[in-house]
Design a protein around this motif. Structure first.
Motif, mmCIF file in Angstrom:
data_model
loop_
_atom_site.group_PDB
_atom_site.id
_atom_site.type_symbol
_atom_site.label_atom_id
_atom_site.label_comp_id
_atom_site.label_asym_id
_atom_site.label_seq_id
_atom_site.Cartn_x
_atom_site.Cartn_y
_atom_site.Cartn_z
ATOM 1 N N LEU A 43 20.792 21.287 -35.405
ATOM 2 C CA LEU A 43 20.384 22.418 -34.577
ATOM 3 C C LEU A 43 18.904 22.324 -34.212
ATOM 4 O O LEU A 43 18.507 22.644 -33.091
ATOM 5 N N ALA A 44 18.089 21.880 -35.159
ATOM 6 C CA ALA A 44 16.658 21.733 -34.902
ATOM 7 C C ALA A 44 16.389 20.696 -33.823
ATOM 8 O O ALA A 44 15.420 20.799 -33.066
ATOM 9 N N GLN A 45 17.271 19.702 -33.745
ATOM 10 C CA GLN A 45 17.130 18.648 -32.735
ATOM 11 C C GLN A 45 17.843 19.014 -31.437
ATOM 12 O O GLN A 45 17.976 18.187 -30.535
ATOM 13 N N LYS A 46 18.331 20.269 -31.344
ATOM 14 C CA LYS A 46 19.053 20.770 -30.168
ATOM 15 C C LYS A 46 20.330 19.985 -29.896
ATOM 16 O O LYS A 46 20.828 19.939 -28.779
ATOM 17 N N ASN A 47 20.859 19.361 -30.954
ATOM 18 C CA ASN A 47 22.089 18.583 -30.822
ATOM 19 C C ASN A 47 23.264 19.468 -31.230
ATOM 20 O O ASN A 47 23.785 19.386 -32.334
ATOM 21 N N ARG A 48 23.679 20.333 -30.308
ATOM 22 C CA ARG A 48 24.720 21.312 -30.636
ATOM 23 C C ARG A 48 26.073 20.652 -30.859
ATOM 24 O O ARG A 48 26.886 21.130 -31.653
ATOM 25 N N LYS A 49 26.314 19.528 -30.179
ATOM 26 C CA LYS A 49 27.592 18.834 -30.371
ATOM 27 C C LYS A 49 27.729 18.343 -31.802
ATOM 28 O O LYS A 49 28.764 18.535 -32.451
ATOM 29 N N GLN A 50 26.679 17.707 -32.318
ATOM 30 C CA GLN A 50 26.711 17.232 -33.699
ATOM 31 C C GLN A 50 26.811 18.412 -34.668
ATOM 32 O O GLN A 50 27.532 18.358 -35.665
ATOM 33 N N ALA A 51 26.084 19.491 -34.357
ATOM 34 C CA ALA A 51 26.123 20.665 -35.223
ATOM 35 C C ALA A 51 27.529 21.256 -35.288
ATOM 36 O O ALA A 51 28.014 21.631 -36.362
ATOM 37 N N LEU A 52 28.196 21.309 -34.144
ATOM 38 C CA LEU A 52 29.571 21.831 -34.121
ATOM 39 C C LEU A 52 30.512 20.927 -34.904
ATOM 40 O O LEU A 52 31.411 21.404 -35.609
ATOM 41 N N ASN A 53 30.303 19.611 -34.809
ATOM 42 C CA ASN A 53 31.146 18.673 -35.564
ATOM 43 C C ASN A 53 30.979 18.877 -37.073
ATOM 44 O O ASN A 53 31.958 18.880 -37.820
ATOM 45 N N ILE A 54 29.713 19.030 -37.512
ATOM 46 C CA ILE A 54 29.461 19.259 -38.936
ATOM 47 C C ILE A 54 30.083 20.580 -39.373
ATOM 48 O O ILE A 54 30.713 20.673 -40.429
ATOM 49 N N LEU A 55 29.916 21.602 -38.543
ATOM 50 C CA LEU A 55 30.479 22.917 -38.859
ATOM 51 C C LEU A 55 31.990 22.839 -39.030
ATOM 52 O O LEU A 55 32.550 23.357 -40.007
ATOM 53 N N HIS A 56 32.659 22.176 -38.092
ATOM 54 C CA HIS A 56 34.120 22.087 -38.151
ATOM 55 C C HIS A 56 34.578 21.224 -39.331
ATOM 56 O O HIS A 56 35.640 21.475 -39.913
ATOM 57 N N ASP A 57 33.771 20.212 -39.703
ATOM 58 C CA ASP A 57 34.093 19.411 -40.893
ATOM 59 C C ASP A 57 34.040 20.286 -42.149
ATOM 60 O O ASP A 57 34.903 20.179 -43.026
ATOM 61 N N LEU A 58 33.019 21.138 -42.221
ATOM 62 C CA LEU A 58 32.882 22.029 -43.376
ATOM 63 C C LEU A 58 34.057 23.002 -43.452
ATOM 64 O O LEU A 58 34.611 23.258 -44.523
ATOM 65 N N LEU A 59 34.459 23.528 -42.303
ATOM 66 C CA LEU A 59 35.602 24.441 -42.272
ATOM 67 C C LEU A 59 36.886 23.719 -42.648
ATOM 68 O O LEU A 59 37.727 24.252 -43.379
ATOM 69 N N ALA A 60 37.020 22.465 -42.167
ATOM 70 C CA ALA A 60 38.213 21.678 -42.478
ATOM 71 C C ALA A 60 38.282 21.345 -43.963
ATOM 72 O O ALA A 60 39.380 21.175 -44.523
ATOM 73 N N ASP A 61 37.109 21.259 -44.618
ATOM 74 C CA ASP A 61 37.068 20.995 -46.061
ATOM 75 C C ASP A 61 37.379 22.240 -46.881
ATOM 76 O O ASP A 61 37.339 22.210 -48.112
ATOM 77 N N GLY A 62 37.668 23.354 -46.188
ATOM 78 C CA GLY A 62 38.062 24.566 -46.896
ATOM 79 C C GLY A 62 36.935 25.544 -47.163
ATOM 80 O O GLY A 62 37.128 26.518 -47.902
ATOM 81 N N GLU A 63 35.762 25.293 -46.570
ATOM 82 C CA GLU A 63 34.658 26.223 -46.773
ATOM 83 C C GLU A 63 34.952 27.546 -46.059
ATOM 84 O O GLU A 63 35.322 27.574 -44.892
ATOM 85 N N ALA A 64 34.780 28.637 -46.780
ATOM 86 C CA ALA A 64 35.023 29.957 -46.196
ATOM 87 C C ALA A 64 33.922 30.299 -45.195
ATOM 88 O O ALA A 64 32.741 30.069 -45.476
ATOM 89 N N PRO A 65 34.284 30.860 -44.031
ATOM 90 C CA PRO A 65 33.268 31.205 -43.020
ATOM 91 C C PRO A 65 32.160 32.100 -43.562
ATOM 92 O O PRO A 65 30.985 31.882 -43.276
ATOM 93 N N LEU A 66 32.523 33.099 -44.374
ATOM 94 C CA LEU A 66 31.500 33.986 -44.919
ATOM 95 C C LEU A 66 30.544 33.234 -45.847
ATOM 96 O O LEU A 66 29.339 33.516 -45.872
ATOM 97 N N LYS A 67 31.087 32.273 -46.594
ATOM 98 C CA LYS A 67 30.232 31.474 -47.472
ATOM 99 C C LYS A 67 29.281 30.619 -46.647
ATOM 100 O O LYS A 67 28.089 30.507 -46.966
ATOM 101 N N LEU A 68 29.798 30.040 -45.555
ATOM 102 C CA LEU A 68 28.948 29.216 -44.692
ATOM 103 C C LEU A 68 27.838 30.047 -44.067
ATOM 104 O O LEU A 68 26.679 29.607 -44.007
ATOM 105 N N ILE A 69 28.177 31.240 -43.612
ATOM 106 C CA ILE A 69 27.149 32.094 -43.025
ATOM 107 C C ILE A 69 26.103 32.454 -44.082
ATOM 108 O O ILE A 69 24.902 32.479 -43.814
ATOM 109 N N GLY A 70 26.558 32.690 -45.312
ATOM 110 C CA GLY A 70 25.622 32.979 -46.393
ATOM 111 C C GLY A 70 24.682 31.819 -46.652
ATOM 112 O O GLY A 70 23.475 32.008 -46.842
#
Length: 345
Positions: free
Chosen positions: A233-260
């Motif tokens: 996100l700091a590098q303005k690379n939103r595509k990579q950021a979205l990929n990492i986010l979706h990987d974390l969600l796919a690994d079972g991370e709860a959205p509320l935990k990620l936001i925390g």
């Protein structure tokens, strides 16, 4: 017997110290001194005294006096008479403190004393720096005991350390899991040891630690992955950021935990930004905020990509999103996607 434990791998040296303490029953014949300030005369007297109701006496010296201004690692030791005079003090006066001697004179006096100690004394010196082979203490340890140099492992050596540690805990660890721990935690051996102990307890004796267990149980790895997200996100690379986010969600991370976790990270960035503007560096930031040095260094690199106003706005957005999710007003994945797209705007 004289043991010298030196090198920048403080964790391994401390573990060796613990093992040496357990090798014999010293009873009440145990003394530990802060080598940076302790009176050298007192240390010599303690290590030269016969044990009481035990076969051996243990004396531990933790550290050495700091080098005085202008004194380098190659500064020659003071003559023997000067070192002895500094250690004994003048007749009728209190002995000089260890810090009154130059570092070289202190080392020379202590090394000479080692050869005069009773055989019943076990003297252990632990130093969190590597001493030169020509150092009199290294030579004394080689002649009257043992010198052990412990340096922080890097690269493949670090991965071997992780695998060896896992075997000692009666578990196996997959190569991918080893690499994951090495990449995200680095050579913070005490932290690695704690994470491996937790993972070993989870998989049980004879079990195998896989990437899934590491990602699920290691808070440090999760924190590091959040750093990767904010890096993108700091590098303005939103595509990579979205990929990492979706990987974390796919690994079972709860959205509320990620936001925390993201909220906590942005709060850290805000604090680091403020301290950086005051001219603080990595070590000072880590000490002030009570965070790991590698976290402080990474945060310092990230804050240059954001203004304080951007971080404050993002922090408020995160709090609002967290509240909305808890009230079921937003679809979790959509909310996180919107956060990533609008991060830092």
């Amino acid at each position: 017997m004289f043991y010298l434990l030196h090198g920048d791998d403080e964790f391994t040296s401390r573990e060796l110290l613990k093992k040496l303490r357990q090798q014999s029953d010293f009873g009440f014949n145990q003394d530990t001194y802060d080598g940076t300030t302790a009176d050298l005369k007192t240390i010599m007297m303690a290590s030269g005294t016969q044990p009481f109701l035990s076969e051996q006496r243990l004396v531990v010296i933790d550290g050495l006096p700091k080098k005085k201004r202008g004194e380098s690692s190659t500064t020659s030791a003071a003559p023997q008479e000067e070192a002895a005079k500094g250690a004994r003090g003048k007749r009728g006066k209190k002995g000089a403190k260890g810090g009154a001697l130059t570092r070289a004179a202190y080392e020379k006096a202590l090394a000479e004393h080692v050869g005069q100690m009773p055989e019943s004394t076990v003297l252990i010196l632990i130093v969190e720096e590597a001493l030169d082979k020509a150092n009199p203490l290294v030579k004394a340890a080689e002649q009257h005991g043992k010198a052990t140099l412990s340096t922080q492992p890097q690269g493949a050596q670090l991965e071997r350390w992780i695998a060896t540690r896992a075997r000692a805990l009666d578990v196996k660890i997959a190569p991918e899991a080893t690499t994951l721990l090495a990449n995200f935690i680095g050579n913070q051996l005490r932290l690695l040891a704690n994470e491996l102990q937790k993972l070993a307890t989870y998989v049980g004796p004879g079990g195998t630690i896989t990437v899934q267990e590491v990602r699920t149980l290691s808070a440090q790895v999760q924190e590091a992955r959040i750093f990767d997200l904010t890096d993108a996100l700091a590098q303005k690379n939103r595509k990579q950021a979205l990929n990492i986010l979706h990987d974390l969600l796919a690994d079972g991370e709860a959205p509320l935990k990620l936001i925390g976790l993201i909220t906590s990270q942005v709060r850290t960035l805000l604090l680091v930004k403020e301290l950086a503007q005051k001219g603080m560096r990595g070590g000072q930031v880590a000490s002030t905020l009570g965070i790991a040095p590698f976290v402080a260094e990474k945060a310092l690199r990230q804050v240059h990509n954001f203004s304080a106003a951007q971080l404050e706005h993002t922090y408020r957005q995160l709090l609002d999103t967290d509240a909305a999710l808890k009230r079921s007003r937003l679809e979790p994945e959509m909310a996180l996607d919107l956060l990533v797209v609008n991060f830092g705007t």
